[in-house]
Write a protein that holds these residues in place. Structure first.
Motif, mmCIF file in Angstrom:
data_model
loop_
_atom_site.group_PDB
_atom_site.id
_atom_site.type_symbol
_atom_site.label_atom_id
_atom_site.label_comp_id
_atom_site.label_asym_id
_atom_site.label_seq_id
_atom_site.Cartn_x
_atom_site.Cartn_y
_atom_site.Cartn_z
ATOM 1 N N LEU A 153 9.511 -4.513 2.673
ATOM 2 C CA LEU A 153 8.957 -5.057 3.922
ATOM 3 C C LEU A 153 7.437 -4.920 3.926
ATOM 4 O O LEU A 153 6.720 -5.714 4.547
ATOM 5 N N ASP A 154 6.923 -3.912 3.225
ATOM 6 C CA ASP A 154 5.475 -3.655 3.156
ATOM 7 C C ASP A 154 4.787 -4.567 2.123
ATOM 8 O O ASP A 154 3.625 -4.369 1.782
ATOM 9 N N THR A 155 5.517 -5.538 1.610
ATOM 10 C CA THR A 155 5.008 -6.464 0.592
ATOM 11 C C THR A 155 4.412 -7.699 1.281
ATOM 12 O O THR A 155 4.780 -8.019 2.397
ATOM 13 N N GLU A 156 3.494 -8.371 0.637
ATOM 14 C CA GLU A 156 2.870 -9.576 1.223
ATOM 15 C C GLU A 156 3.198 -10.806 0.383
ATOM 16 O O GLU A 156 2.820 -10.862 -0.775
ATOM 17 N N PRO A 157 3.870 -11.835 0.965
ATOM 18 C CA PRO A 157 4.598 -11.780 2.246
ATOM 19 C C PRO A 157 5.813 -10.863 2.146
ATOM 20 O O PRO A 157 6.301 -10.605 1.043
ATOM 21 N N PRO A 158 6.312 -10.375 3.284
ATOM 22 C CA PRO A 158 7.366 -9.352 3.256
ATOM 23 C C PRO A 158 8.672 -9.867 2.653
ATOM 24 O O PRO A 158 8.987 -11.053 2.768
ATOM 25 N N ARG A 172 5.149 6.250 -2.640
ATOM 26 C CA ARG A 172 6.592 6.434 -2.887
ATOM 27 C C ARG A 172 6.838 6.867 -4.333
ATOM 28 O O ARG A 172 7.586 7.807 -4.586
ATOM 29 N N PHE A 198 12.760 -9.391 2.705
ATOM 30 C CA PHE A 198 13.905 -8.850 3.434
ATOM 31 C C PHE A 198 15.142 -9.110 2.595
ATOM 32 O O PHE A 198 15.470 -10.267 2.324
ATOM 33 N N ASN A 244 16.851 3.216 2.256
ATOM 34 C CA ASN A 244 15.951 2.815 3.350
ATOM 35 C C ASN A 244 14.518 2.655 2.854
ATOM 36 O O ASN A 244 13.830 1.694 3.198
ATOM 37 N N GLN A 245 14.072 3.593 2.035
ATOM 38 C CA GLN A 245 12.665 3.541 1.610
ATOM 39 C C GLN A 245 12.402 2.395 0.641
ATOM 40 O O GLN A 245 11.328 1.792 0.668
ATOM 41 N N HIS A 247 13.842 -0.509 0.806
ATOM 42 C CA HIS A 247 13.718 -1.703 1.653
ATOM 43 C C HIS A 247 12.451 -1.642 2.508
ATOM 44 O O HIS A 247 11.894 -2.677 2.867
ATOM 45 N N ALA A 248 11.987 -0.419 2.804
ATOM 46 C CA ALA A 248 10.719 -0.278 3.542
ATOM 47 C C ALA A 248 9.550 -0.816 2.706
ATOM 48 O O ALA A 248 8.714 -1.556 3.216
ATOM 49 N N VAL A 249 9.494 -0.476 1.422
ATOM 50 C CA VAL A 249 8.373 -0.995 0.608
ATOM 51 C C VAL A 249 8.522 -2.502 0.358
ATOM 52 O O VAL A 249 7.520 -3.201 0.195
ATOM 53 N N PRO A 259 0.823 -1.222 0.000
ATOM 54 C CA PRO A 259 0.000 0.000 0.000
ATOM 55 C C PRO A 259 0.856 1.271 0.000
ATOM 56 O O PRO A 259 0.354 2.342 -0.319
ATOM 57 N N LEU A 260 2.131 1.167 0.338
ATOM 58 C CA LEU A 260 2.974 2.371 0.409
ATOM 59 C C LEU A 260 3.673 2.681 -0.910
ATOM 60 O O LEU A 260 4.102 3.804 -1.148
#
Lengths: 320, 320
Positions: free
Chosen positions: B183-188, B143, B190, B176-177, B179-181, B138-139
């Motif tokens: 992590l915001d993925t399903e499944p996350p 971005r 890394f 950073n951002q 890698h943030a998106v 969702p992010l």
């Protein structure tokens, strides 16, 4: 609390207890500063105790406004059961408080396994971390405005309808997004470590097995401001989940089966049939320090005099 | 490439080389599938070689459109120096290509230290990972729309003005951002691990020392789709940075000082005065497998016949 205290003084009969000093003794049986909401429980207990002592004519939601000032999540701990922390709309935060979504009796089948994870590095406190995220993350405002309100409604509905699949999906997505905005902070905040990541991989694979067989999600992970995992699952899945965690994270001490999911037998490591074991490596003993199997609890309670932490002279029975 | 080939056929003189089959032999000296853009360099080399063979009348930006289909970031590798990958606005991606921001000679002082990090787990490929992020985060849209365009302009200006402090700030925030998106993925997803996190902590502390003394940022980290760090810094800081990395990540092999920052002496571990050593723990030998000190390079080149990978009979000199 000045106004509340004045209220009480009016009611005070024989002697004004509100004018007496108080001795406060606090004991917490949860690990401190480990991202397991120890400060939330402490501040909730403090506020609830004082409110009970002074017989304040206030609701738990009103008390949650005060508790929140000590630690944000303390506002939720004024209730038992399932609790929502309303964001509110006022700049001064006076409409940001907690409300009950459902009492604990509503969904007794909801269990939780807390995996206490070792961490080498001293973490960022959740309060100071969130302040830095508010100041520097370009993604946070979008999360607050566009994502959280919908998810709050959806998870409240999932709880009311005892829909574990929806509860699990939203819980995991929102845990991920919270940690995403922490990473989007300058400098970035990492609460999860390689052990946390491995537990996520195990739960993702455990759910994949069920979903690919036409079933539903069987467990959900969530991480607060620390590396520790909280795994939610219906009671019937807890035996499999404990076995799975033991397979990847051997324990020093035997698993304490307080909720009797192993029917008297010792808990053993095991992996479900068809599970892709390569999603994580096996860790050394101690990577997960301990496992706590728990359920949805109640809120603050006034205990009897025989459980007091103070001696008759008003000093603590034990000193830290 | 059909249309381009037809173009060439018109020009083909003595014999139609565009009708002949080609033997392609590819050799890559970078670790494969480690998030170090090995597929980008491979696809860029393939497209550039064919274009040179057929003498295609096209610019590197036009070729970047084709290379991008093999691996997104391959479009950038058609150029040397500093390159921007334009997002474009068309749904079919035909205006998503690379352009040169500045040639390598513009900022020769910009050096890079690549820390090749071990990882236990097989990673997610960057292409399939990004597809899942597009579908579930969702992010990400926020971005793409609100953050990236501003940062693209700002970092292009920083490169043109050789402003390392601004370059470093934007580079780290955008790593950073990204890698943030993930992590915001399903499944996350890394890509970074505990070693990656520790290198970030070292660079943050190294910059803090300089900033608190009234100076500017002295280094920047960035992570692509893997755990490996790329640390950018002006040449004058590289000695300190290599010493710092050696202090936390002891190496099996001696550091190869190809850019002569140690003046003939062996590179030794050292921590700058005032550095808070507690920001990371010391890792075991091998946590960072190797260090590669490099600079901004040029793009694809046609090499002489003595460097061909093929034997006179058209088969490879060595087989993998």
């Amino acid at each position: 609390m000045k106004r509340l205290r004045a209220e009480v003084e009016k009611k005070d009969g024989e002697f004004k207890i509100s004018h007496l000093p108080v001795h406060i003794c606090s004991y917490n049986n949860f690990p401190t500063a480990a991202g397991l909401a120890s400060s939330a429980s402490g501040f909730a207990a403090l506020v609830a105790s004082l409110a009970a002592l002074y017989k304040l004519p206030v609701s738990p939601s009103q008390l949650s406004l005060i508790a929140r000032q000590g630690s944000g999540s303390a506002c939720r701990s004024l209730f038992g059961g399932f609790v929502a922390w309303e964001m509110g709309t006022k700049a001064d935060g006076t409409d940001s408080y907690a409300v009950e979504v459902a009492p604990r009796e509503h969904w007794p089948d909801m269990h939780a396994l807390i995996c206490v994870v070792s961490d080498d590095k001293k973490g960022t406190s959740s309060t100071s971390g969130m302040q830095r995220t508010v100041e520097t993350s370009p993604l946070l405002q979008h999360r607050i405005k566009e994502v959280v309100p919908q998810r709050m409604n959806a998870i409240s509905e999932a709880i009311k309808g005892r829909d574990f699949d929806a509860f699990a999906r939203i819980t995991m997505a929102d845990s991920n997004q919270f940690h995403a905005v922490c990473l989007d902070t300058e400098p970035p905040i990492f609460y999860m470590n390689d052990v946390s990541r491995a537990i996520i991989a195990l739960i993702v694979e455990y759910n994949r097995l069920s979903l690919e067989a036409g079933g539903k999600r069987k467990a959900a992970y969530t991480y607060d401001a620390g590396p520790n995992a909280v795994i939610y699952a219906p009671k019937e899945n807890m035996k499999e989940i404990v076995q799975l965690i033991l397979a990847y994270f051997p324990q020093k001490e035997a698993f304490k089966d307080v909720n009797a999911v192993f029917g008297g037998e010792a808990a053993k490591a095991a992996v479900p049939t068809g599970f892709n074991e390569a999603v994580a490596k096996q860790f050394e003993v101690g990577a997960v320090k301990s496992l706590i199997h728990t359920r949805v609890g109640d809120g603050p309670r006034v205990l009897g005099e025989d459980e007091t932490l103070l001696r008759p002279d008003g000093l603590p029975k034990t000193l830290a």
